[in-house]
Scaffold this active site. Structure first.
Site, mmCIF file in Angstrom:
data_model
loop_
_atom_site.group_PDB
_atom_site.id
_atom_site.type_symbol
_atom_site.label_atom_id
_atom_site.label_comp_id
_atom_site.label_asym_id
_atom_site.label_seq_id
_atom_site.Cartn_x
_atom_site.Cartn_y
_atom_site.Cartn_z
ATOM 1 N N GLU A 148 -4.300 -5.430 -2.272
ATOM 2 C CA GLU A 148 -5.752 -5.609 -2.230
ATOM 3 C C GLU A 148 -6.110 -6.969 -2.831
ATOM 4 O O GLU A 148 -5.559 -7.373 -3.858
ATOM 5 C CB GLU A 148 -6.425 -4.490 -3.032
ATOM 6 C CG GLU A 148 -7.931 -4.601 -3.104
ATOM 7 C CD GLU A 148 -8.520 -3.717 -4.191
ATOM 8 O OE1 GLU A 148 -9.684 -3.307 -4.042
ATOM 9 O OE2 GLU A 148 -7.828 -3.448 -5.190
ATOM 10 N N LYS B 79 -12.702 1.432 2.481
ATOM 11 C CA LYS B 79 -12.559 2.200 1.249
ATOM 12 C C LYS B 79 -13.679 3.227 1.128
ATOM 13 O O LYS B 79 -14.864 2.891 1.170
ATOM 14 C CB LYS B 79 -12.564 1.250 0.047
ATOM 15 C CG LYS B 79 -12.232 1.921 -1.276
ATOM 16 C CD LYS B 79 -12.103 0.894 -2.390
ATOM 17 C CE LYS B 79 -11.644 1.535 -3.685
ATOM 18 N NZ LYS B 79 -11.467 0.540 -4.770
ATOM 19 N N CYS C 248 -6.596 0.802 -4.125
ATOM 20 C CA CYS C 248 -6.759 0.716 -5.580
ATOM 21 C C CYS C 248 -7.130 2.068 -6.197
ATOM 22 O O CYS C 248 -6.341 3.006 -6.179
ATOM 23 C CB CYS C 248 -7.788 -0.360 -5.914
ATOM 24 S SG CYS C 248 -7.709 -0.926 -7.639
#
Length: 603
Positions: free
Chosen positions: A335, A400, A451
Site C-alpha cells: 500500500e 478498501k 492495511c
C-alpha cells in the site's frame, strides 16, 4: 409494724404488670457484628484500596508486556491473578475507577508505539479502549459480591473475592462467566463505532502454533476465553493455597475448576499436534515477487519524495526479477508504495516503463480520484488495490471497505469540520462497497486486505466465502517508523490465515513481508541479507500454493458464533444479577415498612 418494716414487706411483693408497649416497626436486618472495630475496618478498607490499585497496575502492565516488543506472551496466562485474588470493591465508583485504571495501563502500554504518529495517539486511543476492560471488571465485581452475599453472611472483609469462596464448582462457574464477559467486551470493541479490535487478548499468543489452532473454530475470541479461564482457575487454586497458609482452608472434594480446565485444554494439545494440511506435490504455485522499499512516510509528500519512491521500487523490482532463478508470475507492491495517486502523470510514466521492461502484471496499492456523480467539481478519493497488466491497464481493482478512523476519515467530520482541520486530513476517503476477489495467474483467486482491514476477521472470511483460495495483505506501517507496531500488525494476520485455512502473503512497506501458511507459521520474512534487520529494503520471491481443496472451516461457515454465544451468556448473567439486586432491594423495603414477606404485593 414500723414504717421501715412496712416498706421492706411491700418491696418483697411482686411488681404490678406494666401496660404493653406499642409495637415497633421491624428494623432493617443487619449483618452480624464483625470481630474488628469500625476503626480497624476503615483502616482495612484503605489498605484494600491500595491493594486494588497495585493489582490494577500489575495486571495492566503484565498484559501489555505480553505483546511485542516485550513478547512475554506467557504472562497473559497469569496477568489477571492480581485482580482476581485481591477482593473486589463493593462501591460502584471504586469498581469503575479500578477497572479503568487496569484497562488504561493495559492499552497505554501495548499501544505506546502509536505515539509515533503524533498527537499522543496511543494514549488517546487507550482512553477509549480502556472502557472495555473496565466493563469486565465491573461485571466481575458484581458477580463476586453476589456470591459473597450468598456464602459469607458476616461480610468480614471490605471486599468480595475468591478468598471467600470455598466451593470448587462455584469457582469453575465464575471462571467461565468471567471468560464469557471478557470475550463479550472484546467483541463489542471490535464493532462499536466502526470497531478497534487491535490487541485482543488471544492475539498475544500468535507465536504459539499449537494453541492458536483453536481459531479455526472460534476465531481469536476462543483463545481469549481460554486465557481468562485459566487465569480464573489458577486464581481459585491460589486462593485455596492462601487460605491453607492462613490456617483457614477447609477440606474440599473434587476441584471441579481444575477438572474443567483440563477437559478444555487437553483437546487443544491434540489439535496442536495435527500435521499441517499441505497440498499435493503437483499442486501449482503462484510465484510472487514482493518488493519492500523501506521508505519513510510523510503526511504531505513532495515531488522529490515521489521521485525517490519510483526509483527505489523500480530498481528493486528490476533486480528482483533479474536475480530470480525462476521467473515470477507477478509482482506485488505494498500500500502507498509511491506516495501519489495512481494516475499522477510522473508516476504513471515511470510505472509504464517498468512494466514494459519486466513484462509482468503488478498488484499495487494506491489512491485514485474518480468522478463524483453527485458533485462533478469534487471527485471521490479511494484507497484501492489495482491489478495492472504489463501494458499498465487496470485489469481489476478493489476499493478498501473498512477505513481507519482519524486516519482515512474523520468521524463526524461533516458536523465538526474543525476536527478534520485539526487532524490535518483535508478530506475523507470513500469506502468501497464490493468484496472483489482478484483472478491471478495459475488459477489463484486472492482476497486482498488493505492495511488495517486484516485486523477484522469478517473481511478475510467474506473473501474466502466468495471463492478466494489465497489471501493477501498490502500494508503501509511506515507511519510507525521502526516501532513494534509492524509486528503487532503481523500478529493479527496470522489468525486470518488459520481462521480460513488459506495461505496469506503479506507485503509491507517497511517490514514484515512474508508468507503465512494455513497453519499460522510465518515463513520467508524479508530481512537485510547482511545485518538480518527486519526493517530492510529488497525483493523476495514467494511460492504460494494454489489449490481449491483447502476446504471450508467452521469459522468461515459460521463466523464469530462462539463470541456471540459468550455475549448471550453474559447478558443472561447480567439479567440474573439485576433480578437478584431487585429482590434484595424489595426485601429491604419490606423490612423497613414492616411488611411480612408472604404479604408482599406482587410486582
Amino acid at each position: 409494724m414500723s414504717m421501715k418494716q412496712t416498706t421492706a414487706t411491700e418491696s418483697s411483693l411482686p411488681a404490678a404488670p406494666r401496660p404493653a408497649a406499642a409495637p415497633r416497626p421491624a428494623a432493617v436486618p443487619r449483618p452480624a457484628a464483625a470481630p474488628a472495630s469500625s476503626a480497624n475496618l476503615a483502616i482495612a478498607g484503605r489498605s484494600f484500596l491500595l491493594l486494588r490499585v497495585a493489582a490494577a497496575l500489575l495486571s495492566g502492565l503484565f498484559l501489555g508486556l505480553a505483546y511485542p516488543p516485550a513478547r512475554l506472551d506467557l504472562l497473559a496466562w497469569l496477568a489477571l491473578l492480581p485482580l482476581l485474588l485481591v477482593p473486589q470493591p463493593r462501591r460502584w465508583g471504586e469498581r469503575l475507577a479500578i477497572g479503568y485504571l487496569f484497562g488504561y495501563v493495559y492499552f497505554a502500554w501495548s499501544l505506546f508505539w502509536l505515539n509515533q504518529v503524533g498527537f499522543g495517539a496511543g494514549f488517546l486511543l487507550a482512553i477509549w479502549c480502556a472502557l472495555f476492560p473496565m466493563a469486565w471488571y465491573v461485571f466481575l465485581s458484581a458477580l463476586m459480591w453476589h456470591c459473597k452475599s450468598a456464602t459469607d453472611k458476616e461480610r468480614q472483609l471490605p471486599g468480595a473475592g475468591l478468598l471467600l469462596l470455598r466451593q470448587p464448582a462455584l469457582v469453575a462457574l465464575l471462571a467461565v462467566l468471567s471468560a464469557c464477559a471478557w470475550v463479550s467486551c472484546e467483541w463489542l470493541r471490535g464493532w462499536l463505532l466502526t470497531g478497534i479490535p487491535w490487541n485482543e487478548l488471544g492475539i498475544s499468543q500468535y507465536r504459539r502454533i499449537g494453541v492458536i489452532q483453536l481459531a479455526e473454530y472460534t476465531g481469536v475470541h476462543g483463545l481469549s476465553f481460554l486465557i481468562v479461564l485459566i487465569n480464573g482457575v489458577l486464581a481459585g487454586e491460589g486462593a485455596y493455597v492462601i487460605r491453607h497458609w492462613l490456617g483457614a482452608a477447609e477440606k474440599r472434594g473434587m476441584p471441579w475448576h481444575v477438572v474443567m480446565a483440563m477437559a478444555l485444554t487437553l483437546p487443544l494439545c491434540w489439535l496442536g499436534t495435527r500435521p499441517e494440511a499441505l497440498p499435493d506435490a503437483d499442486t501449482p504455485s503462484l510465484r510472487v515477487l514482493a518488493v519492500q522499499g523501506n521508505l519513510p512516510q510523510c503526511r504531505y509528500w513532495t515531488e522529490e519524495q515521489c521521485r525517490d519512491a519510483q526509483l527505489v521500487y523500480g530498481d528493486e523490482t528490476r533486480k528482483g526479477v533479474a536475480n530470480s532463478a525462476t521467473p515470477p508470475d507477478m509482482v506485488l507492491w505494498p500500500e502507498c508504495a509511491v506516495p501519489a495517486s495512481l494516475d499522477y502523470p510522473p508516476y504513471r510514466y515511470a510505472r509504464q516503463r517498468l512494466l514494459e521492461d519486466i513484462n509482468l502484471p503488478l498488484l499495487v496499492g494506491a489512491t485514485q480520484f474518480r468522478e463524483n456523480p453527485l458533485d462533478k467539481e469534487n471527485p471521490l478519493l479511494f484507497n484501492s488495490a489495482f491489478l495492472l497488466t504489463p501494458t499498465d491497464v487496470i485489469a481489476e481493482y478493489y476499493d478498501k471497505v473498512h477505513r481507519v478512523p482519524f486516519g482515512e476519515f474523520t468521524p463526524f467530520g461533516d458536523q465538526l469540520p474543525w476536527l478534520r482541520d485539526l487532524i490535518g486530513m483535508g478530506r475523507d476517503l470513500t469506502p468501497g462497497l464490493a468484496y472483489h476477489v482478484f483472478q491471478l495467474p495459475r488459477g489463484a483467486k486472492a482476497g486482498v486486505n488493505i492495511c488495517f482491514e486484516d485486523v477484522f476477521p469478517y473481511l478475510s472470511r467474506e473473501f474466502t466465502r466468495r471463492g478466494a483460495n489465497m489471501l493477501m495483505t498490502i500494508t503501509n506501517d511506515s507511519w510507525y517508523n521502526e516501532s513494534s507496531g509492524a509486528e503487532q500488525h503481523l500478529s493479527h494476520v496470522v489468525f486470518r490465515a488459520i481462521e480460513n485455512r488459506r495461505p496469506l502473503l503479506r507485503s509491507g512497506n517497511n517490514s514484515h513481508s512474508c508468507l503465512i501458511t494455513p497453519n499460522g507459521r510465518v515463513l520467508g520474512q524479508l530481512v537485510d541479507e547482511q545485518t538480518g534487520a527486519i526493517f530492510a529494503r529488497g525483493a523476495q520471491l514467494y511460492d504460494v500454493p494454489v489449490s481449491d481443496d483447502w476446504g471450508t472451516t467452521f469459522f468461515t461457515r459460521h463466523g464469530p458464533l462462539f463470541a456471540r454465544l459468550c455475549v448471550l451468556v453474559t447478558l443472561a448473567c447480567w439479567l440474573w444479577l439485576l433480578k437478584a439486586w431487585h429482590a434484595r432491594k424489595r426485601r429491604q423495603y419490606q423490612a423497613i415498612k414492616g411488611i411480612a414477606p408472604e404479604a408482599a404485593p406482587a410486582p
